[in-house]
Design a protein around this motif. Structure first.
Motif, mmCIF file in Angstrom:
data_model
loop_
_atom_site.group_PDB
_atom_site.id
_atom_site.type_symbol
_atom_site.label_atom_id
_atom_site.label_comp_id
_atom_site.label_asym_id
_atom_site.label_seq_id
_atom_site.Cartn_x
_atom_site.Cartn_y
_atom_site.Cartn_z
ATOM 1 N N ILE A 198 6.115 0.981 -0.761
ATOM 2 C CA ILE A 198 6.585 0.475 -0.047
ATOM 3 C C ILE A 198 5.988 0.412 1.862
ATOM 4 O O ILE A 198 6.213 1.237 2.068
ATOM 5 C CB ILE A 198 7.880 0.247 0.127
ATOM 6 C CG1 ILE A 198 9.415 0.403 -1.211
ATOM 7 C CG2 ILE A 198 8.781 -0.493 1.531
ATOM 8 C CD1 ILE A 198 10.008 0.158 -1.421
ATOM 9 N N ILE A 199 5.760 -0.997 2.160
ATOM 10 C CA ILE A 199 5.102 -0.651 3.075
ATOM 11 C C ILE A 199 6.174 -1.721 4.266
ATOM 12 O O ILE A 199 6.293 -2.876 4.053
ATOM 13 C CB ILE A 199 3.743 -1.696 3.168
ATOM 14 C CG1 ILE A 199 2.981 -0.735 1.939
ATOM 15 C CG2 ILE A 199 2.961 -1.266 5.021
ATOM 16 C CD1 ILE A 199 1.577 -1.226 1.698
ATOM 17 N N THR A 200 6.395 -1.321 4.944
ATOM 18 C CA THR A 200 7.099 -1.365 6.702
ATOM 19 C C THR A 200 6.053 -2.280 8.039
ATOM 20 O O THR A 200 5.714 -0.438 8.243
ATOM 21 C CB THR A 200 8.062 -0.680 6.744
ATOM 22 O OG1 THR A 200 9.235 -0.320 5.199
ATOM 23 C CG2 THR A 200 9.353 -1.133 7.698
ATOM 24 N N HIS A 201 6.890 -3.085 8.631
ATOM 25 C CA HIS A 201 5.908 -3.433 9.557
ATOM 26 C C HIS A 201 6.640 -4.601 9.997
ATOM 27 O O HIS A 201 7.330 -5.220 9.857
ATOM 28 C CB HIS A 201 4.345 -3.251 9.690
ATOM 29 C CG HIS A 201 3.909 -4.289 8.212
ATOM 30 N ND1 HIS A 201 3.423 -5.105 8.986
ATOM 31 C CD2 HIS A 201 3.343 -4.228 7.358
ATOM 32 C CE1 HIS A 201 3.828 -6.236 7.706
ATOM 33 N NE2 HIS A 201 3.234 -5.308 6.540
ATOM 34 N N ALA A 203 5.080 6.351 -0.763
ATOM 35 C CA ALA A 203 5.068 5.748 -1.817
ATOM 36 C C ALA A 203 5.919 6.934 -2.422
ATOM 37 O O ALA A 203 5.752 8.034 -3.145
ATOM 38 C CB ALA A 203 3.187 6.603 -1.968
ATOM 39 N N ASN A 204 5.716 5.965 -3.742
ATOM 40 C CA ASN A 204 6.606 6.661 -4.911
ATOM 41 C C ASN A 204 5.764 6.746 -6.165
ATOM 42 O O ASN A 204 5.883 6.834 -7.250
ATOM 43 C CB ASN A 204 7.648 6.151 -5.426
ATOM 44 C CG ASN A 204 8.631 5.077 -4.794
ATOM 45 O OD1 ASN A 204 8.413 3.803 -4.348
ATOM 46 N ND2 ASN A 204 9.972 5.348 -4.336
ATOM 47 N N GLN A 227 6.721 -4.426 -0.765
ATOM 48 C CA GLN A 227 6.660 -2.968 -2.752
ATOM 49 C C GLN A 227 5.102 -3.680 -3.062
ATOM 50 O O GLN A 227 5.260 -4.856 -3.328
ATOM 51 C CB GLN A 227 7.619 -2.747 -3.314
ATOM 52 C CG GLN A 227 7.061 -1.767 -4.303
ATOM 53 C CD GLN A 227 8.442 -2.070 -5.192
ATOM 54 O OE1 GLN A 227 9.359 -2.737 -5.942
ATOM 55 N NE2 GLN A 227 9.102 -0.573 -5.394
ATOM 56 N N VAL A 228 4.158 -2.884 -2.844
ATOM 57 C CA VAL A 228 3.421 -2.996 -3.416
ATOM 58 C C VAL A 228 2.561 -1.774 -5.202
ATOM 59 O O VAL A 228 3.841 -1.057 -4.657
ATOM 60 C CB VAL A 228 2.087 -2.823 -2.623
ATOM 61 C CG1 VAL A 228 1.784 -3.941 -1.197
ATOM 62 C CG2 VAL A 228 1.246 -1.490 -1.819
ATOM 63 N N PHE A 229 1.907 -2.015 -5.836
ATOM 64 C CA PHE A 229 1.946 -1.602 -6.296
ATOM 65 C C PHE A 229 -0.236 -1.235 -6.507
ATOM 66 O O PHE A 229 -0.495 -2.081 -6.857
ATOM 67 C CB PHE A 229 1.846 -2.034 -8.133
ATOM 68 C CG PHE A 229 2.812 -1.697 -8.375
ATOM 69 C CD1 PHE A 229 4.186 -1.086 -9.059
ATOM 70 C CD2 PHE A 229 4.007 -3.130 -7.787
ATOM 71 C CE1 PHE A 229 5.588 -0.921 -9.274
ATOM 72 C CE2 PHE A 229 5.841 -2.973 -8.247
ATOM 73 C CZ PHE A 229 6.245 -2.076 -8.451
ATOM 74 N N TYR A 230 -0.608 -0.658 -6.118
ATOM 75 C CA TYR A 230 -2.036 0.293 -6.132
ATOM 76 C C TYR A 230 -2.419 0.894 -7.571
ATOM 77 O O TYR A 230 -1.149 2.048 -8.651
ATOM 78 C CB TYR A 230 -2.291 1.036 -4.823
ATOM 79 C CG TYR A 230 -1.428 1.819 -4.669
ATOM 80 C CD1 TYR A 230 -1.659 3.577 -5.451
ATOM 81 C CD2 TYR A 230 -0.107 2.169 -4.103
ATOM 82 C CE1 TYR A 230 -1.367 4.582 -5.203
ATOM 83 C CE2 TYR A 230 0.737 4.012 -3.840
ATOM 84 C CZ TYR A 230 -0.164 4.884 -4.620
ATOM 85 O OH TYR A 230 0.549 5.855 -5.248
#
Length: 717
Positions: free
Chosen positions: A466-469, A514-515, A452-455
């Protein structure tokens, strides 16, 4: 030939076979696109507060007309011709079919003397409902929806058991429609009881003893299509078994108390009938009727539509109520049914900084909180005392914390973007979770990561994503990426596993969610920040998410696709019309794309809390007109490669939205990217789609994304 030579030859053969299995298929450079259909244009012009708004494709709103059907066939021909040329489309289909082909189970639930659960053998179009007595009883098929129709397009859309488990009422959806039929059977021998109820919509089924049940519906539209006609006055009925549906008693609603959405359910002890009534998708009234006293009146508990409330349990006359009144993140209160008004409510579980979603079971209250869009679950006793915070297996989404009062255990499911759905048995007394059933999907979570990141959005608001790879992904700006969002109706996007997304991840792609504001991840304030005159915040949040992914080198504009469905289809439509250069591919699915007329179809007027309507006032009209995707398209603009998707039986967001948007997009588009519409037949808004249809749709999505981002497809072993 000696043994050494044999081994060398065998090794060479194996190597060749592996190369064939793992061959890379490059996107074809010689794709041809059939001419888009020449969509006829009418001369309809609407006048909104002195502003004339042409609507040349108004005729496409008539979904039953012969010329509309001909247009659908012509558009599908162009789309399928294009998709059939993609060189790796078949390989993706075979891979998805292989990935999908494993046994899938639901969490079990107990009714009467049986434990019930759903199971899909792998590629069955619909999951089958099974049952068994106890833990060791013989498993038998109870209901097989695959036998409802030859093509699997009739689905089981809801089921309710009487309190003793002896009677069952279940709903049928045909072709994905929200209009349902209700069949009643005896649980022991599955014999049918009485007539089939028809024309039931947006309804639960609530048994009262074994005499009958409550359900909700509208009058069928008398003019035009039953799929697109306005449904306005919801009505709560009681159906007495073995009597004609025409004799069903109107309990609430209709001309005396007109409401757009009405629901009815009973407390577990069947003492109270609970009625919820609303005119929009947010906020509503609350009523109760004490069924223990014959002829007791329906009593109003909350007499306005400003907040959300639900009675989650009772102890005799003491009601346990969930509410967000003076508590934007939600709380639980108690009150005596004799004086149930809000001024008498007493806090039991106060509001916290996290959003509350309550459940009950085994005499306990389970507070499922959203903490930055992931699950935190706590167990309370009925006095509001915290007993424990439940230890979950990872950071993700937990669901299913509900059971009957007498149960000593319950089953919950846990999942995340890299954690396939797993069922756990939970002992209510000890708080111990044990693995009940793991997923059988062919996926190795250790090879992937999800963070999870916050931009920062345009106005400075911090937005979680939340970015998945794959682990070890090189941030070189060259990774195919799909950004997904919703941003509306207080709905929260929490981490969940998708078999379809494996296709993207195993090709080295990135999946980002993105939330956005407008959702429910941070409670009522977060929701309101994306409604009406604040709706642009949602689009800005989504655009900022795309810019973050590009700036951080996860991807580039040439490798980035965006997707969303329903309200998320509006999101994609707005984003691609406001920033067409930012995205390479767009998937607006079953979208709300004509913001000036959405409220004139089915129950669309109920969405006005989030959107407002063009009829409200001149300011609201101009605001909607500015971002409405259908109206925001500009002639001579190069738009992303777009595949609009909809279905001919969608009676929630009618296909006219997608039809009109696609027609104008094809008219105005000036670039070389394909702009297509894929129209499913005998399908609706999404629920109940047969597996074969889902796999075909997902195949086309990934094939279109890879083709138009110039991504090579490497076949998997």
């Amino acid at each position: 030939m000696n043994r050494t030579v044999n081994i060398l030859v065998l090794a060479a053969m194996v190597a060749t076979a592996c190369q064939e299995q793992k061959k890379t298929i490059d996107p074809a450079s010689n794709m041809t696109l059939l001419p888009y259909p020449e969509t006829q244009k009418g001369n309809v012009v609407d006048n909104h507060f002195g502003t004339e708004v042409p609507d040349p494709y108004r005729w496409l709103e008539n979904d039953t007309a012969a010329d509309t059907k001909a247009w659908v066939e012509a558009e599908n021909k162009v789309t399928q011709n294009y998709l059939e040329q993609i060189p790796f489309r078949d390989a993706i289909y075979k891979r998805l079919e292989k990935l999908w082909n494993y046994e899938k189970f639901s969490a079990p639930f107990k009714e009467g003397n049986y434990t019930y659960f759903y199971k899909n053998d792998g590629l069955q179009n619909q999951s089958v409902l099974y049952r068994q007595k106890g833990d060791d009883g013989e498993v038998e098929v109870f209901l097989d929806p695959n036998k409802f129709s030859a093509d699997g397009t009739t689905s089981l859309a809801g089921i309710a058991f009487s309190k003793d488990g002896s009677l069952v009422a279940y709903q049928l959806s045909e072709g994905g429609s929200d209009w349902r039929k209700v069949v009643v059977i005896r649980a022991d021998d599955k014999s049918i009881v009485g007539d089939t109820l028809k024309d039931v919509k947006f309804s639960g089924l609530a048994w009262r003893g074994n005499d009958g049940f409550y359900y909700s519906s509208y009058d069928k539209p008398k003019e035009g299509s039953t799929l697109s006609g306005i449904t306005d006055q919801h009505k709560l009925y009681f159906h007495k078994l073995n009597t004609p549906q025409d004799n069903d008693v109107l309990v609430f609603g209709g001309a005396s108390t007109p409401r757009r959405y009405i629901g009815g359910y009973l407390t577990e002890d069947e003492r109270f009938l609970v009625i919820t009534a609303a005119n929009t998708t947010s906020g509503g009234e609350l009523y109760i009727q004490d069924l223990s006293s014959a002829g007791s009146p329906i009593v109003n508990v909350v007499d306005n539509f400003e907040k959300d409330h639900a009675i989650i349990d009772n102890d005799g006359s003491t009601l346990f109520i969930y509410t967000n009144l003076n508590a934007p993140n939600g709380k639980i209160v108690t009150v005596d049914a004799a004086n149930p008004k809000p001024e008498n409510w007493v806090d039991l579980i106060p509001e916290t900084e996290n959003v509350l979603e309550p459940g009950t079971g085994g005499g306990k209250i389970f507070a499922s909180y959203l903490k930055d869009a992931t699950s935190l679950v706590q167990q309370f006793d009925r006095s509001g005392k915290l007993e424990r915070t439940i230890e979950l297996p990872d950071v993700g989404s937990a669901s299913g914390f509900g059971a009957k009062r007498a149960e000593t255990e319950l089953y919950y499911s846990f999942t995340s973007y890299v954690y396939p759905p797993t069922i756990f048995k939970y002992d209510i007394a000890s708080g111990k979770s044990t693995l009940f059933r793991a997923s059988g999907v062919d996926f190795d979570p250790t090879k992937y990561e999800s963070k999870q990141v916050f931009y920062t959005s345009k106005d400075g608001t911090k937005i979680p994503m939340i970015i998945t790879h794959k682990k070890g992904l090189e941030l070189n700006g060259n990774n195919p990426t799909l950004l997904y969002g919703y941003g509306g109706f207080n709905i929260s996007l929490t981490p969940s596993f998708s078999t379809s997304n494996i296709i993207l991840l195993e090709q080295g792609g990135v999946y980002a969610v993105a939330n956005l504001r407008g959702g429910g991840e941070y409670g009522e304030k977060w929701h309101l920040a994306g409604t009406k005159f604040q709706k642009q915040n949602v689009f800005d949040d989504f655009i900022a998410a795309a810019e973050y992914l590009i700036n951080e080198k996860y991807t580039s504009s040439e490798k980035l696709g965006i997707a969303g469905g329903s309200n998320g289809g509006l999101l994609v439509g707005a984003a691609m019309t406001q920033r067409p250069e930012l995205f390479k591919v767009a998937f607006p699915a079953v979208g709300v794309l004509d913001m000036l007329r959405y409220h004139k179809f089915t129950a669309g007027a109920g969405w006005a809390f989030d959107y407002g309507t063009a009829d409200d006032n001149e300011q609201m009209f101009h605001y909607l007109y500015t971002y409405s995707p259908y109206h925001a398209l500009k002639d001579g603009t190069a738009y992303p490669a777009t595949m609009v998707t909809t279905a001919d039986h969608d009676d929630r967001v009618v296909p006219a939205h997608s039809f009109k948007f696609a027609a104008r997009l094809q008219e105005y588009h000036a670039g070389t990217n394909p702009v297509l519409i894929r129209i499913e037949t005998k399908a609706g808004h999404g629920a109940g789609k047969p597996t074969a249809m889902v796999i075909a749709e997902q195949t086309d999505k990934w094939a279109f994304l890879f083709q138009n981002t110039g991504t090579s497809y490497r076949e998997q072993p």
